[in-house]
Scaffold this motif. Structure first.
Motif, PDB file in Angstrom:
ATOM      1  N   GLY A   1      -6.438  -8.385  -2.798  1.00  0.00           N
ATOM      2  CA  GLY A   1      -5.625  -7.883  -3.886  1.00  0.00           C
ATOM      3  C   GLY A   1      -4.536  -6.947  -3.401  1.00  0.00           C
ATOM      4  O   GLY A   1      -4.323  -6.738  -2.205  1.00  0.00           O
ATOM      5  N   THR A   2      -3.839  -6.353  -4.371  1.00  0.00           N
ATOM      6  CA  THR A   2      -2.828  -5.328  -4.103  1.00  0.00           C
ATOM      7  C   THR A   2      -3.261  -4.066  -4.831  1.00  0.00           C
ATOM      8  O   THR A   2      -3.476  -4.090  -6.054  1.00  0.00           O
ATOM      9  CB  THR A   2      -1.433  -5.760  -4.602  1.00  0.00           C
ATOM     10  N   VAL A   3      -3.417  -2.983  -4.063  1.00  0.00           N
ATOM     11  CA  VAL A   3      -3.881  -1.727  -4.638  1.00  0.00           C
ATOM     12  C   VAL A   3      -2.773  -0.688  -4.494  1.00  0.00           C
ATOM     13  O   VAL A   3      -2.271  -0.456  -3.396  1.00  0.00           O
ATOM     14  CB  VAL A   3      -5.175  -1.234  -3.947  1.00  0.00           C
ATOM     15  N   LYS A   4      -2.410  -0.071  -5.631  1.00  0.00           N
ATOM     16  CA  LYS A   4      -1.354   0.932  -5.634  1.00  0.00           C
ATOM     17  C   LYS A   4      -1.866   2.232  -6.240  1.00  0.00           C
ATOM     18  O   LYS A   4      -2.732   2.226  -7.130  1.00  0.00           O
ATOM     19  CB  LYS A   4      -0.151   0.445  -6.443  1.00  0.00           C
ATOM     20  N   VAL A   5      -1.315   3.332  -5.738  1.00  0.00           N
ATOM     21  CA  VAL A   5      -1.547   4.654  -6.326  1.00  0.00           C
ATOM     22  C   VAL A   5      -0.255   5.035  -7.023  1.00  0.00           C
ATOM     23  O   VAL A   5       0.754   5.330  -6.369  1.00  0.00           O
ATOM     24  CB  VAL A   5      -1.933   5.690  -5.252  1.00  0.00           C
ATOM     25  N   GLY A   6      -0.279   5.002  -8.366  1.00  0.00           N
ATOM     26  CA  GLY A   6       0.951   5.182  -9.117  1.00  0.00           C
ATOM     27  C   GLY A   6       1.957   4.124  -8.703  1.00  0.00           C
ATOM     28  O   GLY A   6       1.619   2.976  -8.416  1.00  0.00           O
ATOM     29  N   ASP A   7       3.234   4.534  -8.663  1.00  0.00           N
ATOM     30  CA  ASP A   7       4.281   3.651  -8.154  1.00  0.00           C
ATOM     31  C   ASP A   7       4.725   4.087  -6.768  1.00  0.00           C
ATOM     32  O   ASP A   7       5.699   3.537  -6.222  1.00  0.00           O
ATOM     33  CB  ASP A   7       5.492   3.667  -9.102  1.00  0.00           C
ATOM     34  N   ALA A   8       4.003   5.084  -6.190  1.00  0.00           N
ATOM     35  CA  ALA A   8       4.499   5.724  -4.975  1.00  0.00           C
ATOM     36  C   ALA A   8       3.867   5.192  -3.700  1.00  0.00           C
ATOM     37  O   ALA A   8       4.460   5.304  -2.626  1.00  0.00           O
ATOM     38  CB  ALA A   8       4.263   7.234  -5.061  1.00  0.00           C
ATOM     39  N   LEU A   9       2.665   4.615  -3.768  1.00  0.00           N
ATOM     40  CA  LEU A   9       1.947   4.272  -2.536  1.00  0.00           C
ATOM     41  C   LEU A   9       1.185   2.973  -2.714  1.00  0.00           C
ATOM     42  O   LEU A   9       0.410   2.823  -3.666  1.00  0.00           O
ATOM     43  CB  LEU A   9       0.970   5.393  -2.170  1.00  0.00           C
TER      44      LEU A   9
END
Length: 585
Positions: free
Chosen positions: A147-155
């Protein structure tokens, strides 16, 4: 034979021969603590005691019983339920028994996530954080692989490849650097999103992140309490975080962050430390960060001590280090810049050889105090107004213990039980028994002895440290007994020190204790125990032996052996004092 003689003989026989009624079977288990246990390791122990002349059987197999009645039996479990019937049989045939159950569940290897889900989120440092621009937050997420894991839109986190110690897919990691006016850090949990084949899962970090505005006034605190402590970092074990050292009260601190109950303080441009929130009183906005130019210095002595005083305008934080070969005391004063144009040294010093300084950083001054003798006898750092003062102890004026005041600290006490032996005896009891024997042995040598406690009373470790700082003994011995989850293989004696200058005291005592035939468990340095923390006097923690081991327990239950142990500790102290005195001549 007269009735009087017959009665006398019968009475004598009753006194000389213990009644079988006194040796009735009983069974006391100290390990495990309950009869039904769920465990994840196959090796377990049945530990306890019975009557001294009783036999013990486990599932009808005879077991070793020590002369004290103690036993320690290793059992190996199979997966699932395991029942062990522990039976005690008395000399007259009476018996007692207890059934102990272990449910053994073999540890399972971590399993990957097989559904579109986020299984866990971890952030480091752990806890709720107050951060500043430039701070690093590390984030680890366990989720379905691919999958693709993001923290907010920043990381965007990266999934770690399988290999080496990483044996499971679906572990995503990344490092985030906090920005000025950071839109991600909003005084709340961080949003984490998983995207997988058109599906989306949203979660949040378990902790809250708050940004300290870099444009705001500096957050300044002052130390408060009896013994404020600085810690190197946020790591912790049963002894707490590793200590950098103690500070005086009223020391000014520049606070740059917070992790749960600890403030982060900036000591210099390149060094930070942590201090528990309870030791800090926040100051009004607009309070200046800690900094000072140094003024003139003075080095002198009085009837008992040598002193170094450094003139400052503010109580600045500091750390103190002992060095050997050569013997020196090093004090780093954070926020200090040299404006010292002279150091006045008087001839009435008896232990200080020389004093000078270095400026290794713009905002850190290093004070170096060279000692005349190899052995450190203690020093204290404190403030007299805003003048930083170092009080240096001198070697004993005479050999022997007759002119010395020695503190004997009996560990635990009251509600603080400490370890428990197979027979049920507690560490607090045996620590006091050894401490009293040591007190008496020291007094026979002419020493003045200060006892932490002389009965079963609770004394907080923090109070012990502060109390002995006021009483100022020549040295301190803290008496404890060790414990291990393995009551069969682990036994022996050990001594502990924190400051390198006090190691010789621990070495002399350790070597003498080994003469009793005790096994080696080691001479342990940099030990983060509260009573090893003070620099004011040589100190040592003596873990006399392992109370958890039946053989060691049997020894310490013997008053004669406790006397021998006290004698060996005294012999070690005498050698330490004699060696230090000889080197001082």
């Amino acid at each position: 034979m007269s009735k009087w003689k017959i009665g006398s003989l019968l009475m004598a026989a009753c006194i000389a021969t213990p009644s079988l009624a006194q040796e009735k079977s009983f069974l006391r288990l100290t390990q495990p603590g309950k009869l039904n246990n769920s465990v994840s390791t196959a090796r377990q122990f049945l530990v306890g005691s019975t009557c001294k002349s009783c036999q013990v059987f486990v599932n009808d197999a005879p077991q070793k019983v020590y002369p004290t009645g103690a036993f320690a039996i290793e059992v190996t479990l199979t997966e699932g339920g395991n029942e062990f019937v522990v039976k005690s049989k008395g000399p007259s045939g009476d018996s007692s028994s207890r059934s102990v159950w272990f449910t053994y569940n073999m540890p399972q290897a971590p399993q990957p996530v097989t559904t579109v889900n986020i299984a866990s989120i971890q952030t480091f440092p752990e806890g709720n954080l107050t951060v500043a621009p430039g701070d690093i937050i590390q984030i680890r997420v366990k989720a379905i692989t691919g999958g693709t894991v993001k923290v907010g839109d920043a990381l965007t986190l990266r999934e770690l490849p399988v290999g080496g110690s990483q044996q499971m897919r679906g572990i995503y990691q990344g490092t985030y650097t906090v920005q000025c006016a950071d839109p991600l850090i909003q005084g709340r949990q961080l949003p984490v999103t998983l995207e997988y084949e058109g599906q989306q899962v949203r979660r949040s970090t378990p902790n809250i992140f708050t940004l300290r505005d870099p444009q705001a006034q500096p957050l300044i605190g002052k130390t408060t309490g009896d013994d404020p402590i600085l810690k190197y970092g946020l790591g912790a074990d049963r002894l707490g975080g590793a200590r950098m050292g103690s500070l005086d009260t009223g020391v000014v601190l520049n606070i740059t962050g917070k992790a749960d109950g600890d403030y982060r303080v900036q000591l210099s441009k390149t060094l930070s430390a942590w201090i528990p929130q309870e030791f800090v009183k926040l100051q009004p906005q607009g309070t200046f960060p800690p900094s000072s130019l140094t003024g003139s210095w003075r080095v002198w002595g009085d009837e008992k001590f040598d002193y170094v005083s450094v003139a400052l305008s503010t109580k600045l934080p500091y750390r103190t280090i002992q060095q050997t070969d050569p013997s020196r005391i090093v004090i780093d004063i954070f926020g200090a810049t040299s404006n010292t144009n002279w150091i006045t040294q008087l001839e009435n010093t008896k232990e200080i050889k020389n004093v000078y300084y270095e400026q290794p950083e713009d905002d850190m001054l290093r004070v170096i105090i060279e000692l005349k003798h190899a052995q450190h006898w203690g020093h204290q750092v404190y403030y007299n107004g805003s003048i930083l003062t170092v009080k240096v102890k001198r070697p004993p004026a005479k050999p022997g213990l007759g002119d010395l005041t020695i503190a004997v600290d009996a560990g635990h006490g009251g509600r603080n039980l400490g370890a428990q032996g197979p027979t049920g005896v507690y560490e607090k009891e045996m620590a006091l028994a050894v401490a009293v024997a040591l007190q008496q042995a020291l007094q026979r040598e002419g020493a003045r002895v200060i006892m932490t406690r002389v009965n079963d009373s609770y004394v907080d470790n923090g109070y012990r440290v502060v109390s002995y700082r006021d009483k100022d003994p020549d040295l301190l011995v803290s008496i404890h007994l060790n414990s291990s989850s393995d009551p069969i293989r682990i036994q022996g004696t050990s001594t502990y020190y924190k400051h390198i200058g006090f190691r010789p005291l621990s070495q002399h005592i350790y070597k003498r204790l080994l003469e009793l035939g005790l096994k080696e468990f080691g001479n342990v340095g940099s030990f983060n125990f509260a009573l090893n923390g003070p620099t004011e006097y040589p100190n040592v923690l003596v873990e006399t032996l392992f109370l958890s081991n039946p053989e060691d327990e049997m020894r310490v239950l013997d008053p004669g052996f406790r006397q021998e142990m006290a004698g060996k500790i005294v012999a070690g102290i005498k050698e330490f004092v004699a060696e230090g005195y000889a080197k001082a001549q």
